[in-house]
Scaffold this motif. Structure first.
Motif, PDB file in Angstrom:
ATOM      1  N   LEU A   1       0.816  -1.210   0.000  1.00  0.00           N
ATOM      2  CA  LEU A   1       0.000   0.000   0.000  1.00  0.00           C
ATOM      3  C   LEU A   1       0.857   1.271   0.000  1.00  0.00           C
TER       4      LEU A   1
ATOM      5  N   ALA B   1      -2.103   6.185   9.719  1.00  0.00           N
ATOM      6  CA  ALA B   1      -1.497   5.932   8.410  1.00  0.00           C
ATOM      7  C   ALA B   1      -0.567   4.727   8.497  1.00  0.00           C
ATOM      8  N   ALA B   2       0.238   4.667   9.551  1.00  0.00           N
ATOM      9  CA  ALA B   2       1.151   3.537   9.725  1.00  0.00           C
ATOM     10  C   ALA B   2       0.364   2.233   9.858  1.00  0.00           C
TER      11      ALA B   2
ATOM     12  N   HIS C   1      -2.675   1.651   8.684  1.00  0.00           N
ATOM     13  CA  HIS C   1      -3.288   1.369   7.380  1.00  0.00           C
ATOM     14  C   HIS C   1      -2.280   0.710   6.450  1.00  0.00           C
ATOM     15  N   ALA C   2      -1.066   1.256   6.435  1.00  0.00           N
ATOM     16  CA  ALA C   2      -0.031   0.695   5.561  1.00  0.00           C
ATOM     17  C   ALA C   2       0.314  -0.730   5.981  1.00  0.00           C
TER      18      ALA C   2
ATOM     19  N   LYS D   1      -7.137  -1.899   9.333  1.00  0.00           N
ATOM     20  CA  LYS D   1      -8.125  -0.870   9.030  1.00  0.00           C
ATOM     21  C   LYS D   1      -9.124  -0.657  10.163  1.00  0.00           C
TER      22      LYS D   1
END
Ligand SMILES: Cc1cc2nc3c(=O)[nH]c(=O)nc-3n(C[C@H](O)[C@H](O)[C@H](O)COP(=O)(O)OP(=O)(O)OC[C@H]3O[C@@H](n4cnc5c(N)ncnc54)[C@H](O)[C@@H]3O)c2cc1C
Ligand code: SF4
Ligand code: SF4
Ligand code: FES
Lengths: 365, 105, 160
Positions: B4, B39-40, B42-43, B47
């Motif tokens: 991602l 963000a970290a 999600h990557a 989720k």
């Protein structure tokens, strides 16, 4: 702790930065606060070339316009203080406001304030619309264009306004497959050049369709779409499934207005401008004479118009502190003329109506 | 790091950043120092950030700019932390927030 | 119909197509911008002032086909990626189409790529004959492909 300033600007998007530049250039002591890590507002997420007037930076990328505006304010650094990561949290009596940064709270006394807080994103009601993997278009842009992370591998876009169209294109640039773009109206809402751009890269555009529900339990696995009739009612037996791992909502923006309400500015609901907006005159002054407004907070529009309205508000706020100025008048007259041409023509019609309604309410039109 | 993450982009370039370790529900992950915690996560493919108080439904981030509170988690013992705007730091302990969370006495 | 699905129909395209006599003379622009929008970078991009907006910024661009030299400088300046340059005099039975390209990977000269029509449907393999990507274009490359002459107004994108 407390600070005092002549002109106090809330929000460092194109409107706030332009207002700050003009007010400080004319000679006002100016303080600008923005609650994000970097000023620039929406611009810092925009990788595409902006439409608009080439006099006002159209044809160059949003990120480049943000850099230019930041460069401009360096010229007036002696009179302008910029505080990032700092939110304005309230207006009080006697021209006082509160700001909050990294858990430190301060009071600001000002003579004139310009509120340029931009807008918030709308959501949409459908079954399972709270699943992880359903994001606002701004959230998708922040994740992808600021932090360098894709929202997923396959995304479904809801909404065919300029934001839906442009963010779809940005998603393709980031390497995400856009499995479709859904629009309830029979026609595409945004500019058709942006629609053609994604269509010829293979993105199906489903006008007269809606999303009935998102599929999945702990995250998005797909969506059910269907046709709608001319009253937006789902047409029976037209449902179909589409596979995706995230869904992006680009279903409009609403001006961010809580600060105006605290400052007892009179509000008016104008659908064409995105909802409740503070009443203001053509100098961008609200019904609270110490408070001005510019940009999307005064009605959802565009960066070019936000810059121009910011220039008007900056010039008038300067004058309300330092008295009449011929230079300020020139800035205002030029900006008004540019705004008039930008809002002419058929695509500017809705905005024109909206703007005229606001001016009528204050007896200027 | 994961698929991602955008390695190459036609318009943007992302600066080199320091890699740090952090923990999600006790398990070790890596992210970039200073990027938002959400963000970290999600990557790293995570989720679901919390479960809602009344109906216990999974929630992820939504606005990513600190406006909607969809992303609140427990970070280093601090509940209701907006992880979409809180920068990641070495060794952070990040936990899903169930309902309203608990404040330790 | 363009406004329903983003695909320009032949009858919508007709008014902006150069006349046959002009096509005989070599490369010329086609501006597929068919809506009154507040946008004008194309006007100032053209060195021969071939693009005009009669009613000001919200008017549609009007191209003076005889003043247009087909130089392609307007292509990368258009935020709508709506400007194409076609050359019907390229070779017997072959034409070229030049267009903006802002994706990765950027193709190289002589590379085979897949040509796409206005709906994104693959219509065959084509050869890249030129790629211009100078710093002044600011990361919008202009790619020219060689296409069968009868496909010149059908092919509008590539997949590398
Ligand atoms: C995907 C997309 C594409 C677009 N494309 C174009 C285009 O091509 N051409 C064009 O002209 N326009 C375009 N726009 C529109 C344009 O970006 C906006 O109209 C413009 O940014 C509005 O400017 P603004 O200054 O009013 O608000 P914003 O840019 O939203 O800035 C508001 C700022 O205020 C800050 N803020 C809010 N509340 C507070 C508070 N309480 N305290 C401190 N700070 C606060 C926010 O963090 C933000 O930085 C696009 C928008 C989007 C989303
Ligand atoms: S191709 Fe060259 S001459 Fe023709 S319109 Fe574009 S910039 Fe002008
Ligand atoms: S620059 Fe492109 S989108 Fe803008 S008016 Fe010209 S042709 Fe249309
Ligand atoms: S996702 Fe909205 S506050 Fe974090």
């Amino acid at each position: 702790m407390s600070r005092s300033t002549e002109v106090f600007i809330i929000g460092g998007g194109p409107a706030g930065l332009s207002a700050a530049h003009v007010a400080a250039r004319l000679g006002a002591q100016t303080l600008l606060v923005d609650d994000s890590a970097r000023v620039g507002g929406q611009l810092i997420k925009q990788t595409h070339r902006f439409f608009g007037s080439s006099n006002r930076d159209a044809g160059i990328r949003g990120i480049t316009i943000a850099d230019k505006l930041q460069q401009d304010i360096k010229d007036v650094a002696d009179r302008l203080t910029v505080l990032e990561n700092t939110a304005a949290v309230g207006f009080y009596h006697n021209k006082e406001a509160g700001i909050l940064s990294q858990n430190a709270y301060e009071r600001v006394t000002y003579q004139s304030a310009i509120v340029c807080t931009g807008a918030t994103e709308n959501s949409l009601a459908f079954e399972n619309n709270d699943l992880p993997g359903i994001y606002g278009a701004g959230g998708v842009q922040t994740l992808m264009n600021v932090h360098g992370i894709r929202p997923g591998q396959k995304i479904l876009m809801i909404g065919s306004g300029n934001i839906g169209l442009i963010v779809s294109y940005q998603l393709i640039q980031a390497g995400v497959e856009v499995v479709g773009l859904v629009e309830g109206m029979p026609t595409i809402g945004g500019y058709l050049v942006h629609a053609s751009k994604i269509r010829r890269l293979g993105v199906p555009i489903y006008t007269s369709h809606t999303i009935l529900k998102a599929l999945g339990s702990d995250g998005v696995e797909g969506a059910v779409l269907c046709r709608v009739d001319d009253k937006f009612r789902p047409v029976p037996n037209t449902e179909f499934e589409i596979k995706c791992d995230c869904i992006c909502l680009a279903v409009g923006l609403t001006p961010l207005i809580d600060l105006f309400q605290q400052a007892h500015c009179r509000m008016v609901h104008v659908g064409e401008l995105g909802g409740l907006v503070p009443l203001h005159d053509s100098s961008m002054r609200t019904t609270n004479p110490d408070i001005f407004v510019a940009g999307d907070a005064s009605g959802i529009e565009e960066a070019t118009t936000a810059i121009l309205a910011g220039r008007i508000a900056g010039a008038r706020a300067y004058e309300s502190v330092h008295g009449k100025s011929a230079e300020a008048d020139t800035i205002v007259a030029e900006a008004r003329e540019e705004l008039r041409t930008l809002r002419s023509g058929s695509t500017g019609e809705r905005i024109r109506w909206g703007r005229e309604r606001v001016l009528k309410e204050v007896g200027e039109c | 790091m994961t698929s991602l993450r955008i390695e190459k982009h036609p318009v943007l370039s992302f600066p080199e950043r320091k890699i740090v370790k952090f923990y999600f529900e006790g398990k070790e992950y890596q992210g970039y120092e200073g990027e938002p915690i959400a963000a970290a996560l999600h990557a790293a493919g995570i989720k679901t950030l919390r479960y809602s108080p009344q109906k216990n439904r999974a929630r992820g981030f939504f606005c990513a700019i600190g406006r909607c509170s969809s992303c609140i988690m427990e970070v280093d013992g601090q509940i209701n932390t907006m992880t979409c705007i809180t920068p990641l730091a070495e060794g952070m302990q990040v936990k899903m927030q169930k309902g309203h969370g608990y404040i330790k006495p | 119909m363009l406004k329903n699905d983003g695909i320009i129909a032949p009858e919508e395209l007709a008014p902006v197509l150069p006349p046959p006599a002009r096509l005989e003379k070599g490369p010329v622009a086609i501006i597929e911008c068919l809506q009154d929008i507040p946008c004008d970078p194309c006007v100032s991009a053209c060195p021969t002032r071939a693009i005009k907006m009669k009613e000001g910024i919200t008017d549609k661009p009007q191209l003076d086909f005889d003043a247009c030299t087909g130089c392609g400088l307007c292509i990368p300046k258009c935020p709508g990626l709506a400007i194409f340059v076609i050359n019907m005099k390229h070779a017997a039975g072959k034409a070229t189409v030049s267009m903006s390209y802002e994706l990765l990977p950027v193709p190289e000269k002589d590379q085979e790529v897949t040509a796409l029509d206005r709906a994104g449907k693959a219509v065959g393999k084509v050869r890249v004959v030129r790629v211009i990507n100078p710093p002044a274009y600011d990361r919008t490359a202009v790619v020219t492909i060689e296409v069968p002459a009868d496909q010149v107004n059908n092919i509008r994108a590539i997949r590398v």
